[in-house]
Write a protein that holds these residues in place. Structure first.
Motif, PDB file in Angstrom:
ATOM      1  N   HIS A 132       0.849  -1.184   0.000  1.00  0.00           N
ATOM      2  CA  HIS A 132       0.000   0.000   0.000  1.00  0.00           C
ATOM      3  C   HIS A 132       0.887   1.238   0.000  1.00  0.00           C
ATOM      4  CE1 HIS A 132      -3.247   2.727   0.846  1.00  0.00           C
ATOM      5  NE2 HIS A 132      -2.717   3.087   2.003  1.00  0.00           N
ATOM      6  N   SER A 134       1.861   4.411   1.077  1.00  0.00           N
ATOM      7  CA  SER A 134       1.604   5.307   2.197  1.00  0.00           C
ATOM      8  C   SER A 134       2.905   5.533   2.953  1.00  0.00           C
ATOM      9  CB  SER A 134       0.557   4.712   3.141  1.00  0.00           C
ATOM     10  OG  SER A 134       0.494   5.428   4.358  1.00  0.00           O
ATOM     11  N   ARG A 148      -2.074   5.903  -7.527  1.00  0.00           N
ATOM     12  CA  ARG A 148      -2.255   6.537  -6.218  1.00  0.00           C
ATOM     13  C   ARG A 148      -1.989   8.027  -6.365  1.00  0.00           C
ATOM     14  NH1 ARG A 148      -4.328   6.117  -0.941  1.00  0.00           N
ATOM     15  NH2 ARG A 148      -2.809   6.791   0.593  1.00  0.00           N
TER      16      ARG A 148
END
Length: 322
Positions: A132, A134, A148
């Motif tokens: 992910h 982040s 993203r």
């Protein structure tokens, strides 16, 4: 500008990251009651519960998860901006990536990074799935995703699958095929895919999520149905299928970062077609952090390694911003 109680934000981030009020208190060097007070103050301001408390167990609510994703990145940027004003240059970089990509492609090349850029302190976080994107996970990523928002994604590889086996296995197979008059030389330029059906097929079901699906798609590309009685051994991971092939157990499908001719003389690539899976691998990082020394150095080094190893086609498109 209406801001929440800013003092409470580091408390919230610490509790969420450590999943514990007491551990957050220890890290922040305050009492547990002080942590609880700050969290209650933030929840009162937001009008939402950020944590679910069930006895000794603590978990983020849905609102808490969304809020954490937003504020942790902001807190990180404040920290980095302050360090730059103070003259601190941080070249510590955390990279999250697939375990197979790390083990088979990246780690063997790390001595080159250490020689060229000894100032970079790289930490690897290995993942079973595409990580992910982040700041809470890592500073940069090898990811299958390039959509993203706020991240720049540099293409480093378009995946394709091809057939390999051990050198000994291929020697035995080619000898049999020559004796039967099915090939004229032990090193044919092209091999009829149907001839592979006499061999055990080592399948990695993690690639497409279904048993046998990698070989089914590979044969489908040549309009050859995979027989129901084909001898197939299933593995969860390509690393396992690769090792089974190395130990003469049959034929496996692999890709360019898992296998390179000059790096793995015990294995042989068979003269058959390749299957483009549609998966693309990207070096991803937050666009707002593109000037940080560690990320900038690692980005340039990864791209150079991808080009020099043949993983990346020099004509591949330029990095994309999303």
């Amino acid at each position: 500008m209406k801001l929440p109680p800013l003092k409470a934000l580091p408390f919230f981030e610490a509790v969420a990251r450590l999943n514990s009020f007491s551990k957050a208190a220890d890290e922040l060097n305050v009492s547990q009651s002080a942590v609880s007070h700050q969290i209650h103050q933030l929840e009162a301001y937001l009008g939402e519960d950020l944590f679910t408390r069930q006895g000794r167990y603590l978990s983020l609510t849905e609102d808490g998860r969304h809020y954490l994703d937003s504020i942790s990145s902001a807190l990180f940027q404040i920290e980095r901006a302050s360090e730059q004003v103070q003259g601190k240059v941080d070249r510590q970089v955390r990279m999250a990536l697939f375990s197979s990509f790390a083990v088979r492609w990246l780690i063997p090349r790390l001595p080159s990074l250490q020689r060229q850029h000894p100032e970079v302190d790289l930490t690897l976080e290995m993942m079973n799935e595409s990580p992910h994107l982040s700041d809470r996970v890592a500073d940069c990523f090898i990811s299958l995703h390039n959509d993203r928002r706020g991240f720049t994604c540099d293409l480093i590889y378009r995946e394709r699958l091809f057939v390999i086996c051990s050198r000994n296995y291929w020697q035995q197979l080619s000898t049999e095929l020559m004796q039967e008059g099915l090939i004229d030389t032990p090193e044919p330029d092209r091999l009829d895919p149907k001839l592979l059906l006499r061999c055990p097929l080592l399948s990695t079901y993690h690639i497409f999520g279904e048993h046998r699906d990698d070989w089914r798609r590979w044969f489908d590309a040549m309009d050859i149905p995979l027989p129901a009685n084909a001898r197939i051994q299933n593995f969860s991971h390509m690393l396992l299928a690769l090792e089974a092939a190395r130990h003469h157990q049959g034929l496996a499908l692999t890709n360019d970062y898992m296998y390179a001719v000059h790096e793995d003389p015990d294995l042989v690539r068979l003269p058959c077609h390749t299957l483009v899976t549609g998966d693309c691998f990207y070096f991803a990082y937050k666009t707002s952090r593109r000037q940080e020394p560690g990320i900038r150095i690692l980005r340039q080094w990864i791209r150079q390694q991808a080009l020099s190893s043949g993983l990346l086609n020099p004509e591949a498109e330029e990095p994309g911003l999303y």
